[in-house]
Design a protein around this motif. Structure first.
Motif, PDB file in Angstrom:
ATOM      1  N   ALA A 144      15.079  10.019  23.906  1.00 24.04           N
ATOM      2  CA  ALA A 144      14.238   8.876  23.570  1.00 24.04           C
ATOM      3  C   ALA A 144      13.896   8.879  22.089  1.00 24.04           C
ATOM      4  N   VAL A 145      13.737   7.664  21.546  1.00 29.12           N
ATOM      5  CA  VAL A 145      13.265   7.530  20.174  1.00 29.12           C
ATOM      6  C   VAL A 145      11.901   6.850  20.206  1.00 29.12           C
ATOM      7  N   VAL A 146      10.942   7.411  19.470  1.00 26.01           N
ATOM      8  CA  VAL A 146       9.606   6.833  19.390  1.00 26.01           C
ATOM      9  C   VAL A 146       9.401   6.323  17.969  1.00 26.01           C
ATOM     10  N   PHE A 147       9.035   5.049  17.828  1.00 25.06           N
ATOM     11  CA  PHE A 147       8.694   4.532  16.503  1.00 25.06           C
ATOM     12  C   PHE A 147       7.180   4.525  16.360  1.00 25.06           C
ATOM     13  N   GLY A 148       6.679   5.227  15.348  1.00 27.20           N
ATOM     14  CA  GLY A 148       5.240   5.259  15.111  1.00 27.20           C
ATOM     15  C   GLY A 148       4.711   6.679  15.128  1.00 27.20           C
ATOM     16  N   GLY A 149       3.975   7.046  14.085  1.00 25.55           N
ATOM     17  CA  GLY A 149       3.451   8.398  13.974  1.00 25.55           C
ATOM     18  C   GLY A 149       1.941   8.447  14.088  1.00 25.55           C
ATOM     19  N   GLY A 150       1.367   7.422  14.751  1.00 24.35           N
ATOM     20  CA  GLY A 150      -0.073   7.456  15.040  1.00 24.35           C
ATOM     21  C   GLY A 150      -0.286   8.187  16.355  1.00 24.35           C
ATOM     22  N   LEU A 151      -1.549   8.194  16.815  1.00 25.60           N
ATOM     23  CA  LEU A 151      -1.831   8.964  18.028  1.00 25.60           C
ATOM     24  C   LEU A 151      -1.073   8.462  19.249  1.00 25.60           C
ATOM     25  N   ILE A 152      -0.874   7.131  19.346  1.00 28.07           N
ATOM     26  CA  ILE A 152      -0.155   6.608  20.518  1.00 28.07           C
ATOM     27  C   ILE A 152       1.310   7.042  20.480  1.00 28.07           C
ATOM     28  N   ALA A 159       4.520  13.161  25.870  1.00 30.68           N
ATOM     29  CA  ALA A 159       4.739  12.923  27.299  1.00 30.68           C
ATOM     30  C   ALA A 159       6.223  13.008  27.644  1.00 30.68           C
ATOM     31  N   LEU A 160       7.057  12.401  26.814  1.00 25.39           N
ATOM     32  CA  LEU A 160       8.499  12.392  27.103  1.00 25.39           C
ATOM     33  C   LEU A 160       9.105  13.784  26.971  1.00 25.39           C
ATOM     34  N   LYS A 161       8.614  14.540  26.003  1.00 27.65           N
ATOM     35  CA  LYS A 161       9.093  15.908  25.833  1.00 27.65           C
ATOM     36  C   LYS A 161       8.730  16.742  27.063  1.00 27.65           C
ATOM     37  N   ASP A 166      14.889  14.797  25.176  1.00 27.68           N
ATOM     38  CA  ASP A 166      14.955  15.069  23.741  1.00 27.68           C
ATOM     39  C   ASP A 166      14.236  13.925  23.045  1.00 27.68           C
ATOM     40  N   VAL A 167      13.335  14.236  22.128  1.00 26.85           N
ATOM     41  CA  VAL A 167      12.532  13.180  21.521  1.00 26.85           C
ATOM     42  C   VAL A 167      12.641  13.214  20.002  1.00 26.85           C
ATOM     43  N   LEU A 168      12.899  12.044  19.449  1.00 28.11           N
ATOM     44  CA  LEU A 168      12.899  11.879  17.991  1.00 28.11           C
ATOM     45  C   LEU A 168      11.806  10.871  17.634  1.00 28.11           C
ATOM     46  N   VAL A 169      10.881  11.285  16.763  1.00 29.12           N
ATOM     47  CA  VAL A 169       9.825  10.378  16.291  1.00 29.12           C
ATOM     48  C   VAL A 169      10.228   9.877  14.912  1.00 29.12           C
ATOM     49  N   ILE A 170      10.225   8.558  14.751  1.00 32.65           N
ATOM     50  CA  ILE A 170      10.583   7.981  13.453  1.00 32.65           C
ATOM     51  C   ILE A 170       9.363   7.231  12.909  1.00 32.65           C
TER      52      ILE A 170
END
Ligand code: FAD
Lengths: 431, 153
Positions: A144-152, A159-161, A166-170
């Motif tokens: 999964a890719v997550v866009f956004g580095g705030g608390l949400i 949660a996904l991890k 596998d999680v990538l935060v951008i």
């Protein structure tokens, strides 16, 4: 008397309880476009993580509505309100009348407004429905890719991890939590996420999502392409104010409220993520979209709908979370030091993920961040809320032995300080 | 305070309690206000508790009959919102028995006992337990009169 509440979450439910403190009989109707009885919105994190089942994140018992004599209407959207007729107009065309109205319609995930965002597999992180779709999609992919580095965004990544993906935060900005904490604290948390197997990339944003109905690929604004079937957009929230758009109810960041949480229209109140209130730290209008604020505002608004005499002291930005066993808290202004501000730090050990930082403005505590060292943090929050003059205790503020008795005289009798005695008596200290 | 920690333990016996995992946490702490002035610090069971507003899991509730502020530990997700908002700093962090995570724990005024363990253990009479009106009347009374008035011991 007939009370109508739009929204069936933190603010709406606490409003029901507020009304029922003072009026046990009048009709209360709660309407929501979601289909579930009230659940803990914040716990969709735990539901996606797999640490809580769906039935374990309900906020109140199943018989709550019956016990509180509430007519609950689920799955219906309020389209607008007619304040002269005292009616709300539903999407379906029919309307409901009220004597007192509470708008507790909350907020929604902010969209990215880029091409392909409507494709299946791109989700916000806000509702039980989002959570269910994320879980379903997660089963079909390992990434999964997550866009956004705030608390949400971070909660979604966590949660996904936990779920095993596998999680990538951008993140578009140069670091995590750029609107919440200073770079040092953000760095410590970022390292912790990396240590727990989450990849983080900064300074990049999404440009387009492509795929045949379902998302298959993300094009980033640096030209790079990533193939992915599950994307979470955690770019913050926006208040659900469209229902008052064609009415005289005034909005700015959110629906503007007075000290009784009433809008500019007599008999129409607002509370929770949709409401703009006075921020206790800055003294200006703000939407502090937080569970605590929604509960307190809901209860006070509910009581004021019955008898308008309970003042709301104002809201405060205050959030806490636990990521992979590491507690994190940030309250008030905890960003970089600006002119007129100072910081105090304790015996920090960033390598051990232990951190405490207190922000002062003159003789007032205006914010703090803690990682790991959380006990007694509420005492700082109380000092912020009460605008206490901390000059006499300044030196001991960041110390680990700092606690309530050291400041009891600064807090006693202060407005907004809710110390009181239980009806059944309590242990009290007789000196 | 030892009496409280023993009360929180699963065995309820001092010598077994000290070897329990996790170690039981005391929910009352005797600390100092200023030098030489000790201060027992525990939950106030507030009228309008911040911790309840803050509890995103709906685990902390006020018992409508007794006024006690109680936490359903099964429901706690360990988000620390209550710790962040309690102005007295009396909510503690405890490891779960399986050590897989931590939860917030708070004083329930020993609702299963006639007198809270801390009050029973406090031989100086600094801690008293009773209805507010009775407590006010008990101030400055002798220990015997106090015990009669508060129906304790
Ligand atoms: C993943 C996640 C984690 C979070 N963690 C925390 C945390 O740790 N601490 C914290 O303080 N806060 C946290 N929050 C924020 C917190 O959940 C919100 O502040 C809170 O839910 C706000 O409650 P509310 O009742 O104002 O609005 P909402 O929860 O948004 O509820 C409003 C309801 O009204 C409905 N509605 C909206 N418009 C209409 C309409 N026109 N007609 C009918 N119904 C309508 C909505 O569908 C919704 O059901 C978190 C949020 C999320 C998503």
């Amino acid at each position: 008397m007939c009370y109508l509440i739009v929204g069936n979450c933190a603010a709406g439910i606490n409003a029901v309880e507020g009304i029922r403190k003072l009026d046990t009989n009048s009709k209360i109707t709660v309407i929501s476009d979601e289909n579930s009885p009230v659940y803990c919105r914040s716990l969709i994190t735990d539901y996606v993580a797999g640490t809580r089942k769906k039935e374990d994140i309900l906020y109140r018992e199943k018989d709550f509505y019956e016990k509180n004599k509430v007519d609950l209407i689920l799955g219906e959207t309020v389209k607008g309100i007619d304040v002269s007729k005292k009616e709300v107009i539903l999407q379906k065309g029919n309307s409901l009348s009220y004597n007192k109205l509470l708008i507790a319609s909350g907020a929604s995930s902010k969209p990215l407004r880029i091409k392909g965002e409507e494709k299946y597999g791109v989700f916000g992180f806000r509702t039980l429905h989002d959570a269910e779709e994320i879980i379903k999609t997660g089963e079909k992919t390992g990434k999964a890719v997550v866009f956004g580095g705030g608390l949400i965004g971070l909660k979604a990544a966590y949660a996904l991890k936990k779920r095993g993906l596998d999680v990538l935060v951008i993140v578009k900005s140069s670091r995590l939590l750029s609107r919440t904490v200073n770079a040092e604290a953000a760095g410590i948390l970022g390292n912790w996420f990396k240590e727990n197997g989450i990849s983080i990339r900064t300074g990049i944003g999404p440009q387009e999502f492509s795929g045949n109905g379902e998302i298959e690929e993300v094009l980033l604004d640096n030209g790079e392409k990533i193939s992915v079937k599950l994307v979470i957009v955690g770019k913050g929230v926006m208040p659900n104010i469209s229902l008052v758009k064609d009415s005289p109810v005034k909005t700015h960041w959110g629906i503007i409220t007075d000290e009784f949480l009433q809008t500019n229209v007599e008999g129409v109140f607002a509370a929770g993520d949709v409401a703009e209130t006075t921020d206790m730290v800055t003294g200006t209008g703000a939407v502090n979209a937080l569970w605590t604020a929604a509960c307190e505002q809901g209860r006070i608004a509910g009581m004021n709908m019955v008898r308008k005499d309970k003042k709301y002291p104002g809201s405060i930005g205050a959030n806490s979370a636990d990521f992979f066993g590491l507690p994190f808290m940030s309250v008030g202004y905890a960003g970089e030091i600006k002119e007129g501000y100072e910081e105090l730090t304790g015996s920090n050990n960033p390598k051990e993920y232990s951190y405490k930082r207190i922000v002062l403005k003159g003789n007032r505590l205006v914010g703090f961040t803690t990682i790991n060292k959380i006990e007694n943090a509420g005492v700082y929050t109380a000092l912020i809320r009460n605008k206490a003059d901390i000059s006499s205790i300044r030196d001991i503020l960041p110390e680990d032995y700092f606690d309530y008795p050291k400041v009891k005289d600064l807090l006693k009798g202060k407005e907004g300080f809710r110390e009181s005695i239980s009806p059944q008596g309590e242990i009290i200290r007789i000196a | 305070m030892i009496a409280c920690a023993v009360e929180q333990s699963s065995t309820g016996e001092l010598f077994k309690a000290i070897s329990e995992t996790p170690l039981p946490v005391s929910l009352i702490e005797v600390t100092t206000a200023k030098e030489g002035e000790s201060f027992p610090l525990q939950c106030r069971h507030c009228e309008e508790p911040y911790c309840i507003d803050a509890c995103i899991a709906g685990a902390i509730r006020k018992d409508p009959e007794t006024g006690l502020v109680l936490s359903d530990e099964e429901k706690c997700v360990g988000c620390w919102m209550c710790v962040m908002t309690c102005p007295f700093g009396v909510i503690r962090v405890s490891l779960l028995p399986d050590k897989k995570g931590k939860i917030a724990v708070k004083c329930d005024l020993c609702q299963d006992r006639k007198i809270p363990a801390c009050v029973e253990a406090c031989y100086t009479g600094a801690l008293l337990f009773g209805e507010v009106e009775d407590l006010i009347r008990a101030v400055n009374k002798s220990k015997e009169d106090r015990d009669v008035l508060l129906n304790s011991r």
